[in-house]
Structures are given as structure tokens and as C-alpha cells.
Design an enzyme around this catalytic site. Structure first.
Site, short mmCIF file in Angstrom:
data_model
loop_
_atom_site.label_atom_id
_atom_site.label_comp_id
_atom_site.label_asym_id
_atom_site.label_seq_id
_atom_site.Cartn_x
_atom_site.Cartn_y
_atom_site.Cartn_z
N GLU A 115 -101.08 81.43 11.17
CA GLU A 115 -99.78 82.06 10.93
C GLU A 115 -99.09 81.48 9.69
O GLU A 115 -98.40 82.21 8.98
CB GLU A 115 -98.90 81.89 12.17
CG GLU A 115 -99.42 82.71 13.36
CD GLU A 115 -98.78 82.36 14.70
OE1 GLU A 115 -99.16 82.98 15.70
OE2 GLU A 115 -97.89 81.48 14.73
N TYR A 132 -98.94 89.68 15.05
CA TYR A 132 -98.90 89.89 16.50
C TYR A 132 -100.13 90.65 17.01
O TYR A 132 -100.06 91.34 18.03
CB TYR A 132 -97.62 90.67 16.86
CG TYR A 132 -96.38 89.81 16.92
CD1 TYR A 132 -96.30 88.71 17.79
CD2 TYR A 132 -95.26 90.10 16.15
CE1 TYR A 132 -95.14 87.92 17.86
CE2 TYR A 132 -94.10 89.32 16.22
CZ TYR A 132 -94.06 88.24 17.08
OH TYR A 132 -92.91 87.47 17.16
N HIS A 155 -89.78 82.41 16.86
CA HIS A 155 -91.21 82.40 17.18
C HIS A 155 -91.76 81.01 16.94
O HIS A 155 -91.38 80.34 15.98
CB HIS A 155 -91.95 83.39 16.26
CG HIS A 155 -93.45 83.21 16.29
ND1 HIS A 155 -94.25 83.81 17.24
CD2 HIS A 155 -94.29 82.45 15.54
CE1 HIS A 155 -95.51 83.44 17.05
NE2 HIS A 155 -95.56 82.62 16.01
N ASN A 171 -85.27 87.36 21.06
CA ASN A 171 -85.29 85.95 21.50
C ASN A 171 -85.29 84.92 20.38
O ASN A 171 -85.76 83.79 20.54
CB ASN A 171 -86.41 85.72 22.53
CG ASN A 171 -87.79 85.99 21.96
OD1 ASN A 171 -87.96 86.20 20.76
ND2 ASN A 171 -88.80 85.95 22.83
N LYS A 194 -86.31 84.97 13.80
CA LYS A 194 -86.46 86.42 13.81
C LYS A 194 -85.19 87.09 13.29
O LYS A 194 -84.14 86.44 13.14
CB LYS A 194 -86.81 86.87 15.23
CG LYS A 194 -88.13 86.25 15.76
CD LYS A 194 -88.44 86.75 17.17
CE LYS A 194 -89.70 86.09 17.72
NZ LYS A 194 -90.04 86.62 19.06
P1 DAT Z 1 -93.76 84.01 22.76
O1 DAT Z 1 -92.89 84.54 21.63
O2 DAT Z 1 -92.94 83.23 23.76
O3 DAT Z 1 -94.98 83.28 22.27
P2 DAT Z 1 -95.53 86.25 23.36
O4 DAT Z 1 -96.45 85.69 22.32
O5 DAT Z 1 -96.10 86.55 24.71
O6 DAT Z 1 -94.26 85.29 23.59
O7 DAT Z 1 -94.86 87.59 22.83
C1 DAT Z 1 -94.42 87.69 21.49
C2 DAT Z 1 -93.10 88.41 21.45
O8 DAT Z 1 -93.26 89.73 21.95
C3 DAT Z 1 -92.00 87.79 22.32
O9 DAT Z 1 -91.36 86.70 21.69
C4 DAT Z 1 -91.09 88.95 22.54
C5 DAT Z 1 -92.08 90.13 22.65
N1 DAT Z 1 -92.40 90.37 24.07
C6 DAT Z 1 -93.25 89.64 24.86
N2 DAT Z 1 -93.31 90.13 26.10
C7 DAT Z 1 -92.47 91.20 26.12
C8 DAT Z 1 -92.08 92.14 27.11
N3 DAT Z 1 -92.58 92.10 28.36
N4 DAT Z 1 -91.18 93.10 26.76
C9 DAT Z 1 -90.69 93.18 25.51
N5 DAT Z 1 -91.02 92.32 24.52
C10 DAT Z 1 -91.89 91.34 24.82
MG MG Z 2 -96.67 83.97 21.24
#
Ligand code: DAT
Ligand code: MG
Length: 130
Positions: A128, A51, A117, A114, A11
Site C-alpha cells: 500500500e 481495496y 485506514h 470511519n 479518509k
Molecule cells: P478495516 O478498514 O478495519 O481494515 P476492512 O479492510 O474489512 O476494514 O474494510 C475496508 C473498509 O471497507 C472499511 O474501513 C469500511 C468499508 N467496509 C468494511 N465493511 C463494511 C460493511 N459491512 N459495510 C460498509 N462498509 C464496509
Molecule cells: Mg483492511
């Protein structure tokens, strides 16, 4: 366990912080095969498509702003069980909950920054990468 492919994306924060080599190195050392790589500035519509499952979340607009804020490194990685294994190497979504030894556990603090991805299923891996 079968040979499969996953989509890994460094990212904008990871690119900006100079963590591209570090992230690639962890997948290489594990033994997975790099099958595609490009530096890419993701347009808003494609970020929303990527997303789309999170569209209803309150953080969605911030997530799209962040992911389109600078270049990302798009990669496909191949190997036996690579989808689930990559998720383990990456660690929990919230870096404060990610185990030490994982990418997020070692290199990040904030959920919204973070670093990386990884696809959550072989089906999403195909989608994807496309
Ligand atoms: P991951 O990236 O671990 O698969 P995800 O698919 O649930 O997690 O979410 C995608 C991204 O969205 C994640 O890397 C960071 C953001 N995100 C997820 N939950 C969040 C939250 N509660 N607050 C802010 N950003 C969040
Ligand atoms: Mg995810």
C-alpha cells in the site's frame, strides 16, 4: 517485534472534518516515526487496486465512491510492531464497536465513514505504501 512500516490513510471524511492533526498527533504521541506524507486525490483505478481484496463485497462500489470523493492524507509510519499497534490505535472497523480511546471509537459512528485506514499486515503495508 521488528522495525516495520505501515500505510495510514486519513479518509475523505477525516480530512473534511478537520481531523488530520488529531490523527497524526495520536501516532506521534505513541512514539512512531512519520516517514512519508502527502495530500492526494485518489483516482478510481488506484482505489480499486488498494481495496482489491474487497472487490466481491456488496459495499465495494460505495466504498470506492467514498474514498475517491475528496482528498485523502497518505502516510507511512515506521516503528517496532507498528502494523499491529496502528490497528489497535485505530480501533474496530465499525466505530460503534471500536473501544473508547481508539481513533474510530472516539471520532466516528459509521463503518462507511470511519476516518482512517491502516494496513493489516507488513506485506500489505509495503504494497500500500508503494
Ligand atoms: P478495516 O478498514 O478495519 O481494515 P476492512 O479492510 O474489512 O476494514 O474494510 C475496508 C473498509 O471497507 C472499511 O474501513 C469500511 C468499508 N467496509 C468494511 N465493511 C463494511 C460493511 N459491512 N459495510 C460498509 N462498509 C464496509
Ligand atoms: Mg483492511
Amino acid at each position: 517485534e521488528q522495525v516495520e512500516e505501515t500505510y495510514i490513510m486519513i479518509k475523505p471524511d477525516g480530512v473534511q472534518r478537520g481531523l488530520v492533526g488529531e490523527v497524526i498527533s495520536r501516532f506521534e504521541k505513541k512514539g512512531f516515526k512519520l516517514t512519508g506524507l502527502k495530500l492526494f486525490h485518489c483516482p478510481k483505478d488506484l482505489a480499486e487496486e488498494h481495496y482489491k481484496d474487497l472487490k466481491s463485497k456488496s459495499f465495494f462500489p460505495k466504498l470506492i465512491d467514498y474514498i475517491t470523493s475528496g482528498p485523502v492524507v497518505c502516510m507511512s509510519w515506521e516503528g517496532i510492531g507498528v502494523v499491529a499497534s496502528a490497528r489497535k490505535l485505530i480501533g474496530a472497523t465499525n466505530p460503534l464497536q471500536a473501544e473508547p480511546g481508539t481513533i474510530r471509537g472516539d471520532l466516528a459512528v459509521q463503518t462507511g465513514r470511519n476516518v482512517v485506514h491502516g494496513s493489516d499486515s507488513p506485506e500489505n503495508g509495503k504494497r500500500e505504501i508503494g
